[in-house]
Each structure stands twice: as C-alpha cells, then as structure tokens.
Design an enzyme around this catalytic site. Structure first.
Site, PDB file in Angstrom:
ATOM      1  N   HIS A  61       0.986  -1.181  -0.061  1.00  0.00           N
ATOM      2  CA  HIS A  61       0.051  -0.101  -0.022  1.00  0.00           C
ATOM      3  C   HIS A  61       1.012   1.292  -0.053  1.00  0.00           C
ATOM      4  O   HIS A  61       1.648   1.466   1.039  1.00  0.00           O
ATOM      5  CB  HIS A  61      -0.908   0.092   1.217  1.00  0.00           C
ATOM      6  CG  HIS A  61      -1.772  -1.020   1.531  1.00  0.00           C
ATOM      7  ND1 HIS A  61      -3.106  -1.423   0.998  1.00  0.00           N
ATOM      8  CD2 HIS A  61      -1.393  -2.341   2.057  1.00  0.00           C
ATOM      9  CE1 HIS A  61      -3.401  -2.386   1.227  1.00  0.00           C
ATOM     10  NE2 HIS A  61      -2.523  -3.163   1.858  1.00  0.00           N
ATOM     11  N   PHE A  62       0.981   1.864  -1.176  1.00  0.00           N
ATOM     12  CA  PHE A  62       1.838   2.935  -1.143  1.00  0.00           C
ATOM     13  C   PHE A  62       0.826   4.401  -0.875  1.00  0.00           C
ATOM     14  O   PHE A  62       1.252   5.542  -0.980  1.00  0.00           O
ATOM     15  CB  PHE A  62       2.616   3.227  -2.618  1.00  0.00           C
ATOM     16  CG  PHE A  62       3.865   2.065  -2.325  1.00  0.00           C
ATOM     17  CD1 PHE A  62       4.267   1.571  -1.329  1.00  0.00           C
ATOM     18  CD2 PHE A  62       4.592   1.846  -3.830  1.00  0.00           C
ATOM     19  CE1 PHE A  62       5.564   0.539  -1.370  1.00  0.00           C
ATOM     20  CE2 PHE A  62       5.664   1.110  -3.534  1.00  0.00           C
ATOM     21  CZ  PHE A  62       6.070   0.462  -2.647  1.00  0.00           C
ATOM     22  N   ARG A  63      -0.385   4.035  -0.999  1.00  0.00           N
ATOM     23  CA  ARG A  63      -1.374   5.346  -0.546  1.00  0.00           C
ATOM     24  C   ARG A  63      -1.214   6.513  -1.536  1.00  0.00           C
ATOM     25  O   ARG A  63      -1.816   7.351  -1.119  1.00  0.00           O
ATOM     26  CB  ARG A  63      -1.021   5.897   0.893  1.00  0.00           C
ATOM     27  CG  ARG A  63      -1.088   4.758   1.705  1.00  0.00           C
ATOM     28  CD  ARG A  63      -2.524   4.567   2.333  1.00  0.00           C
ATOM     29  NE  ARG A  63      -2.647   3.690   3.501  1.00  0.00           N
ATOM     30  CZ  ARG A  63      -2.877   2.568   3.434  1.00  0.00           C
ATOM     31  NH1 ARG A  63      -3.349   1.908   2.726  1.00  0.00           N
ATOM     32  NH2 ARG A  63      -2.783   2.065   4.667  1.00  0.00           N
ATOM     33  N   ASN A  93      -7.020   0.397  -2.153  1.00  0.00           N
ATOM     34  CA  ASN A  93      -7.680   1.221  -1.000  1.00  0.00           C
ATOM     35  C   ASN A  93      -7.039   2.596  -0.880  1.00  0.00           C
ATOM     36  O   ASN A  93      -6.669   2.848   0.351  1.00  0.00           O
ATOM     37  CB  ASN A  93      -7.786   0.163   0.262  1.00  0.00           C
ATOM     38  CG  ASN A  93      -6.514  -0.121   0.882  1.00  0.00           C
ATOM     39  OD1 ASN A  93      -5.440  -0.434  -0.007  1.00  0.00           O
ATOM     40  ND2 ASN A  93      -6.678  -0.546   2.243  1.00  0.00           N
ATOM     41  N   HIS A 178      -9.013 -10.246   0.347  1.00  0.00           N
ATOM     42  CA  HIS A 178      -9.096 -10.052   1.772  1.00  0.00           C
ATOM     43  C   HIS A 178     -10.154 -10.936   2.592  1.00  0.00           C
ATOM     44  O   HIS A 178     -11.325 -10.485   2.646  1.00  0.00           O
ATOM     45  CB  HIS A 178      -8.922  -8.480   2.232  1.00  0.00           C
ATOM     46  CG  HIS A 178      -8.722  -8.338   3.714  1.00  0.00           C
ATOM     47  ND1 HIS A 178      -7.499  -7.682   4.173  1.00  0.00           N
ATOM     48  CD2 HIS A 178      -9.365  -8.705   4.757  1.00  0.00           C
ATOM     49  CE1 HIS A 178      -7.592  -7.424   5.503  1.00  0.00           C
ATOM     50  NE2 HIS A 178      -8.716  -8.120   5.977  1.00  0.00           N
ATOM     51  N   HIS A 232      -2.531 -12.651   2.766  1.00  0.00           N
ATOM     52  CA  HIS A 232      -2.271 -13.009   4.135  1.00  0.00           C
ATOM     53  C   HIS A 232      -2.869 -13.905   5.309  1.00  0.00           C
ATOM     54  O   HIS A 232      -3.516 -13.550   6.098  1.00  0.00           O
ATOM     55  CB  HIS A 232      -2.312 -11.329   4.789  1.00  0.00           C
ATOM     56  CG  HIS A 232      -3.417 -10.618   4.581  1.00  0.00           C
ATOM     57  ND1 HIS A 232      -4.525 -10.931   4.400  1.00  0.00           N
ATOM     58  CD2 HIS A 232      -3.358  -9.120   4.123  1.00  0.00           C
ATOM     59  CE1 HIS A 232      -5.654  -9.937   4.098  1.00  0.00           C
ATOM     60  NE2 HIS A 232      -4.769  -8.792   3.764  1.00  0.00           N
ATOM     61  N   ASP A 303       2.504  -6.691   2.462  1.00  0.00           N
ATOM     62  CA  ASP A 303       1.571  -5.772   3.029  1.00  0.00           C
ATOM     63  C   ASP A 303       1.935  -4.606   3.435  1.00  0.00           C
ATOM     64  O   ASP A 303       1.243  -4.215   4.550  1.00  0.00           O
ATOM     65  CB  ASP A 303       0.553  -6.734   4.233  1.00  0.00           C
ATOM     66  CG  ASP A 303      -0.838  -6.145   4.312  1.00  0.00           C
ATOM     67  OD1 ASP A 303      -1.172  -5.127   3.394  1.00  0.00           O
ATOM     68  OD2 ASP A 303      -1.577  -6.499   5.045  1.00  0.00           O
TER      69      ASP A 303
HETATM   70  O1  DOR Z   1      -3.344  -4.192   8.312  1.00  0.00           O
HETATM   71  C1  DOR Z   1      -3.717  -4.015   7.278  1.00  0.00           C
HETATM   72  N1  DOR Z   1      -3.490  -2.672   6.687  1.00  0.00           N
HETATM   73  N2  DOR Z   1      -4.538  -5.061   6.476  1.00  0.00           N
HETATM   74  C2  DOR Z   1      -4.885  -4.579   5.353  1.00  0.00           C
HETATM   75  O2  DOR Z   1      -5.769  -5.426   4.661  1.00  0.00           O
HETATM   76  C3  DOR Z   1      -4.980  -3.269   4.741  1.00  0.00           C
HETATM   77  C4  DOR Z   1      -3.811  -2.624   5.317  1.00  0.00           C
HETATM   78  C5  DOR Z   1      -3.896  -0.949   5.027  1.00  0.00           C
HETATM   79  O3  DOR Z   1      -4.216  -0.715   3.879  1.00  0.00           O
HETATM   80  O4  DOR Z   1      -3.396  -0.263   5.984  1.00  0.00           O
END
Ligand code: DOR
Length: 445
Positions: A61-63, A93, A178, A232, A303
């Site tokens: 997740h690089f957001r 996400n 997930h 995961h 993750d």
């Molecule tokens: O702990 C988690 N953080 N599990 C996830 O599935 C999403 C991730 C996040 O996007 O922060």
C-alpha cells in the site's frame, strides 16, 4: 558485446544455485555462462555475492493519492529498491479508491518518472463497479481485481454474498481476496472496544472470522470457476482447509505472521503490531511455517501499510491496522534462511517464481534467457541491524528496528540498470508498468 556483464556470482537459475556469468543486452538476459573479459560496456564483479531473480512484492500500500508528507509512489518505491525489491503490486484502497478507469489511469500517470521499481495496480471491487470489472481488469498496468470481504483501511468492501459472487462471475483473471467475515467483525467489535489494548486484536478478529470468509470465498470461487488468491493467511485452520483447494486458490503469507508472535508482539510493540488479519500465537505461526515448507504457500507479500507513528499512537481500537515492510521483508526473510527455517530456493520461489506463476507476469521472476534483466543481489554473509536511518518509508518507523539480520540486499538491478547499490539509490526513477500473459497487447487489429 553486452551492456552489462555480471561476473563471479552464485546465480539462482531455474536449475539451482550455480556459479554463472550473466550478459545483459537491451534490458534482457542475453547470456548465461562463461563470458570472456572485456565484453561488457559495464561490468559488475559479484564475487562472494548471490544473484537472485528480481524479488517481487505483490502486496504493498503506497497510498497514492495520499496526503502531504505521507507515503506515496515515489517514497514507497524508493524503500522497495533499497530493500532489494524490483517490482510491486499496489493495492487499491486509496482515496479515491482505484476502482474506475480514470483512477487507474491517474495512478499510472502519477507513476511515470516517480516509481523506482516495476509496478502494477490492483483494481478495487465495489458493489457498484461489478459489471465494469471485466474491462477494468484488462487495462494496461492492472494486475487484477482486489476484493475486500472484511473492512480494513479505507472504504472498499463487498460484503453481501450475491455481490461477492457477482465479482467472481465478472472477469477471468485471478482475484486477490482479503478474507475476513464482516458480519462477525461487527458482532465482536465490543471485544476490541472494551479491551482498549491491541492484545485483544486477535480475539476480536478471531481465527473463525478468517476461516469463515476463506471458506466462503473458496465455495463461491468454485461455483463460478474463478481463480482466487487468498491474501495474508493468518491461521492454521485456513491452511488445513486450503490444502484441499489448491486447484482454484493460491495462498499468500506475510513476513509479519511468520516473524512476530502474539501475545508478546502486542506487549512489546503495542498498536505497531496491529494489522488485519492479526498476528496470532505460536501455534498458528508454526502451522504457517509448515505450509511454507510443504508448498501450500505460493507467495510472500509484505502488506506494506505505511501508517505514520502519529496515527499509530492513537488509542486502540482507534489506531489504524498495518505496518510498513516493503524494505525489511528481504533482510528478515534472508535471516530466516540463515537460521534454517526455509531454503534460499524456497524464498525465491515465494518472491519471484511464485508471482510469475500465480499472476502470469510476462518476462519476470526467473533468471533465464529472454527474461528481463531484473536482479536482486544479496550478501548472504552480511550481518546488519535494521536501523531507522536506513528506512526510506515516510511511515518513519518499523516493527523491526533493532532486529539483527544475516543476509542483506546490496544491489537492485532493473532491466539491466543499477537502481540501488550498497544502500545508495542510483539514477532516476525508471520503473515501468509490468505486462501480463492474460492481457498481452495486440500488435494488429
Ligand atoms: O493491516 C492492514 N492494513 N491490513 C489490510 O488489509 C489493509 C492494510 C492497510 O491498507 O492499511
């Protein structure tokens, strides 16, 4: 002549770990075997080093798009190459989520000239984009669809069984999932609220929460004949179940579930050890290691979830779930290799051959003629401690600072270009979108 010759290293070939020279021409592996002196425009002496296929992290997740001073594609991918990772799949996400053609195009535009490693983006399934998924999953730069059955960070969620079945019926590529049972999470939420300590996290999101959803997704996948990749996996119960469904389901584990153990991790690290699905006790961890050993597990993904220290300091359960990890995964896993928990060959299977096989990445994941010249160069003898000042993620912390490692990435090479050498990032951000067997472009109409 070759653009690059790598000499004197031990090379992880499909045949095993062997001494071998590598000749690279136009970004591809052109020669494996003895190469006379003077044949490389650039030469790399890899004596004493081990050359692995470029390690691919299929869950980060690089957001991006994110906030100012937060992780983004540039900082996350810099952390990746410093950690010996040559390619990443980034999760949808984000805000807005990567669930439309416009959002995917926006991410690819943002990636140009800013991504240090090769990349692809997951398309997020929503109850509203189900019928668009068959075309969305085929867009260039997409690695497939990601389905959140349980809510985690962000708002992506497809909870209703009819809608989940709709996601599986719409499209062909493997769906990454997930798997946590959202209804059970809601029902058990008071456990987290009243405990007020992350020790309660694996109780709130208990093994049954994980197993229920994993069973449900496998059953629905079977009905629609759709391949799935269950992300995961955190429980032994799921592993016991998944072994009977390997025709349809591939399996991911994370270094966190293999390295941290409850309840100690929550006492030591507090909310910094909080992730979804949770890190569990030693019995589950031992079963996950067994699944690594027996081949049930296909892929290891970090993750990487770069919540800042400030965000993580919120009181549980208001604290966000997830921990950074794209840069620390390889040193941690090489240390597990050094300590005898898995072989180097199996690690390469989980982080290079596995991604190639499971997602059909074109030309990546093997050291073979014609493949892209993506290499992770490691010093198996190096002993180093993970220090905060080595870490590039804007998260600004790691659950593994102070962890003593044996085995360290010393070079990251992408299509023949050195992008990291001895802890220094080199050149410019040359990362390109990956291509996939399922969606190869047509050259004629
Ligand atoms: O702990 C988690 N953080 N599990 C996830 O599935 C999403 C991730 C996040 O996007 O922060």
């Amino acid at each position: 002549m070759y653009d690059l010759v790598i000499r004197g290293g031990q090379v992880m070939l499909p045949a095993g770990l062997l001494p071998c020279d590598i000749g690279v021409r136009s970004g591809k592996i052109a020669k494996l075997g003895p190469i006379p002196a003077g044949q490389g425009a650039t030469e790399l002496d890899a004596t004493g080093l081990t050359i692995l296929p470029g390690m691919i992290d299929t869950q980060v997740h690089f957001r991006e798009p994110g906030g100012e001073h937060k992780e983004d594609l540039a900082t996350g991918s810099k952390a990746a190459v410093l950690g010996g990772i040559t390619g990443v799949f980034e999760m949808p996400n984000t805000n807005p989520s990567t669930s439309t053609p416009e959002a995917l195009k926006d991410k690819l535009d943002r990636a140009k000239g800013r991504m240090w490693c090769e990349h692809a983006f997951y398309v997020g399934a929503t109850p509203d984009n189900i019928t668009a998924l068959p075309s969305l999953e085929r867009l260039p730069g997409a690695c497939g669809v990601k389905l959140f059955m349980g809510s985690s960070t962000g708002s992506l969620l497809v909870e209703e069984p009819g809608a989940i079945a709709g996601v599986l019926r719409n499209g062909h590529r493997r769906v990454a999932v997930h798997a946590e049972d959202e209804a059970r999470l809601r029902e058990r939420n008071p456990i987290a609220q009243s405990a007020g300590h992350p020790r309660a996290h694996p109780d709130w999101r208990d093994p049954t929460t994980a197993l229920n959803a994993t069973r449900q997704i496998v059953e629905l996948a079977r009905k629609s004949g759709r391949r799935i990749h269950v992300l995961h996996i955190s429980t032994g119960d799921e592993m016991d179940y998944l072994v009977d469904h390997k025709d349809i389901a591939t399996v991911e584990v994370t270094p966190n579930h293999l390295t941290l153990t409850a309840p100690d991790c929550y006492d030591r690290l507090g909310t910094n050890a909080q992730m979804n699905p949770p890190v569990r006790d030693a019995t589950h961890q031992a079963r996950i290691w067994q699944a690594v050993a027996d081949g049930t597990v296909d892929i290891l993904g970090s993750d990487h979830a770069p919540h800042t220290a400030e965000e993580k300091a919120k009181a549980y359960p208001g604290s966000p779930s997830g921990m950074p990890g794209v840069q620390t995964t390889l040193p941690l896993m090489l240390t597990h290799v050094a300590e005898g928990r898995l072989t180097l060959q199996r690690l390469v299977d989980l982080m290079a051959h596995g991604p190639n096989r499971v997602f059909g990445i074109a030309n990546k994941g093997r050291i073979a003629i014609g493949y892209d010249a993506d290499f992770t160069v490691v010093d198996l003898m190096a002993e180093r401690v993970i220090e905060q000042d080595w870490l590039a993620s804007r998260a600004g912390w790691s659950p593994y600072t102070g962890h003593k490692c044996k085995g360290w990435p010393v070079g990251t090479i992408i299509r023949g270009h050195h992008v990291m050498r001895d802890g220094e990032v080199l050149g410019t951000a040359i990362g390109e979108p990956m291509r996939f067997h399922d969606t190869l472009e047509r050259t004629t109409d």
